[in-house]
Design a protein around this motif. Sequence first.
Motif, PDB file in Angstrom:
ATOM      1  N   SER A  82       0.846  -1.186   0.000  1.00  0.00           N
ATOM      2  CA  SER A  82       0.000   0.000   0.000  1.00  0.00           C
ATOM      3  C   SER A  82       0.886   1.242   0.000  1.00  0.00           C
ATOM      4  CB  SER A  82      -0.906   0.012   1.234  1.00  0.00           C
ATOM      5  OG  SER A  82      -1.673   1.210   1.299  1.00  0.00           O
ATOM      6  N   GLY A  83       0.299   2.366  -0.401  1.00  0.00           N
ATOM      7  CA  GLY A  83       1.046   3.622  -0.400  1.00  0.00           C
ATOM      8  C   GLY A  83       2.096   3.705  -1.469  1.00  0.00           C
ATOM      9  N   VAL A  84       1.908   2.941  -2.569  1.00  0.00           N
ATOM     10  CA  VAL A  84       2.872   2.941  -3.658  1.00  0.00           C
ATOM     11  C   VAL A  84       2.177   3.292  -4.965  1.00  0.00           C
ATOM     12  CG1 VAL A  84       4.366   1.236  -2.543  1.00  0.00           C
ATOM     13  CG2 VAL A  84       2.580   0.474  -4.141  1.00  0.00           C
ATOM     14  N   MET A  85       2.965   3.715  -5.936  1.00  0.00           N
ATOM     15  CA  MET A  85       2.494   3.921  -7.296  1.00  0.00           C
ATOM     16  C   MET A  85       3.208   2.923  -8.197  1.00  0.00           C
ATOM     17  SD  MET A  85       3.054   7.115  -9.931  1.00  0.00           S
ATOM     18  CE  MET A  85       4.586   6.388 -10.574  1.00  0.00           C
ATOM     19  N   VAL A  86       2.478   2.302  -9.105  1.00  0.00           N
ATOM     20  CA  VAL A  86       3.102   1.414 -10.075  1.00  0.00           C
ATOM     21  C   VAL A  86       3.454   2.228 -11.313  1.00  0.00           C
ATOM     22  CG1 VAL A  86       2.038  -0.718  -9.261  1.00  0.00           C
ATOM     23  CG2 VAL A  86       0.818   0.698 -10.922  1.00  0.00           C
TER      24      VAL A  86
END
Length: 349
Positions: A310-314
């Motif tokens: 969570s809290g990530v961008m791909v």
Amino acid sequence: MEGSGEDAAGGSIAVRPQPVEALGKGEGSRVKRIGLLTSGGDAPGMNAAVRAVVRRALAAGCVAVGVQEGYAGLIEGWMEELDHRAVGDIIHRGGTILRTARSEAFRTPEGQERALEQLRRHAIDGLVAIGGDGTLRGALALHRRGFPVVGIPATIDNDLAGTDVTIGFDTAVNTVLEAINRVRDTATAHGRTFVIEVMGRHSGQIALMAGLAGGAESILVPEVPYDLDDVCARLLRGRQRGKRHSIIVVAEGAARGFEVAQAIEARTGLETRVTVLGHIQRGGTPSGRDRLVASILGAAAVEVLLQGQSGVMVGVRGDGWVATPIDQILATPRPLPEGWIQLAEVLAR
């Protein structure tokens, strides 16, 4: 085959996309109902990303729930389950079937708490947020409140770190390039100078790439100081060599096209016209590259949620994808490719 790596900013996990038959079913994951929204300015390819999120979620045995009108709809609880048919025949369409809006209410703690209440009410276990930096800031706010969320970069500005390219950028550049080609025809016929104003309040990525590909004499971007005297001198040198027309590409954050045109006419006497492309850069059928990037990242976002991140961008990286912490992305500026402005000037001589 999976691999790991680190991007220039550090802290990214790289994973090569796997064939469909190798995709997991999500067994053991606590994420069973996945919400998704599009927020901020629309970008060509958003629908392709929505389609990929929904179909990858369904393939994992999850339920996909679409949120209408971004964070505003999240606060109001405007949600509905999406099946394969709901996202059929949308991969080629511009805009977003989920619609989009900006929400001042969501910027407040009260608004964010209302959004969390709606997510709990609809039994959403994880959220995919598709959009630009504002969308990512909203995703980060939810993550910090303990809700699983993953971002997908979709903005024509291409101004986010953590990805080779953002969804929508390629289509926008090609839209501008087509306009440059059309304007060049009439500019040649009349022997005029044309100033083409493109989008980019804080980023000159569209102006630079389209101007370089379109052979513009000068490209004005917010990141690089410019001197209109130099621009005018370059135009006059071109006329002395027999050039019948000139194209100047201006990002809106660098200057207003009409102001640049007035300055050119006043200083050179050259007849100058202006074309402001505006929101046509956001619309239209997404390019093949934007559809491909959106499809890869939509599926990747679901993978990340199922893995418990969570809290990530791909983002895309080479022929694979990476997941980077959103706070790291927001703290990392994306510079223009070094030397490309100078290259454009050399090639336009």
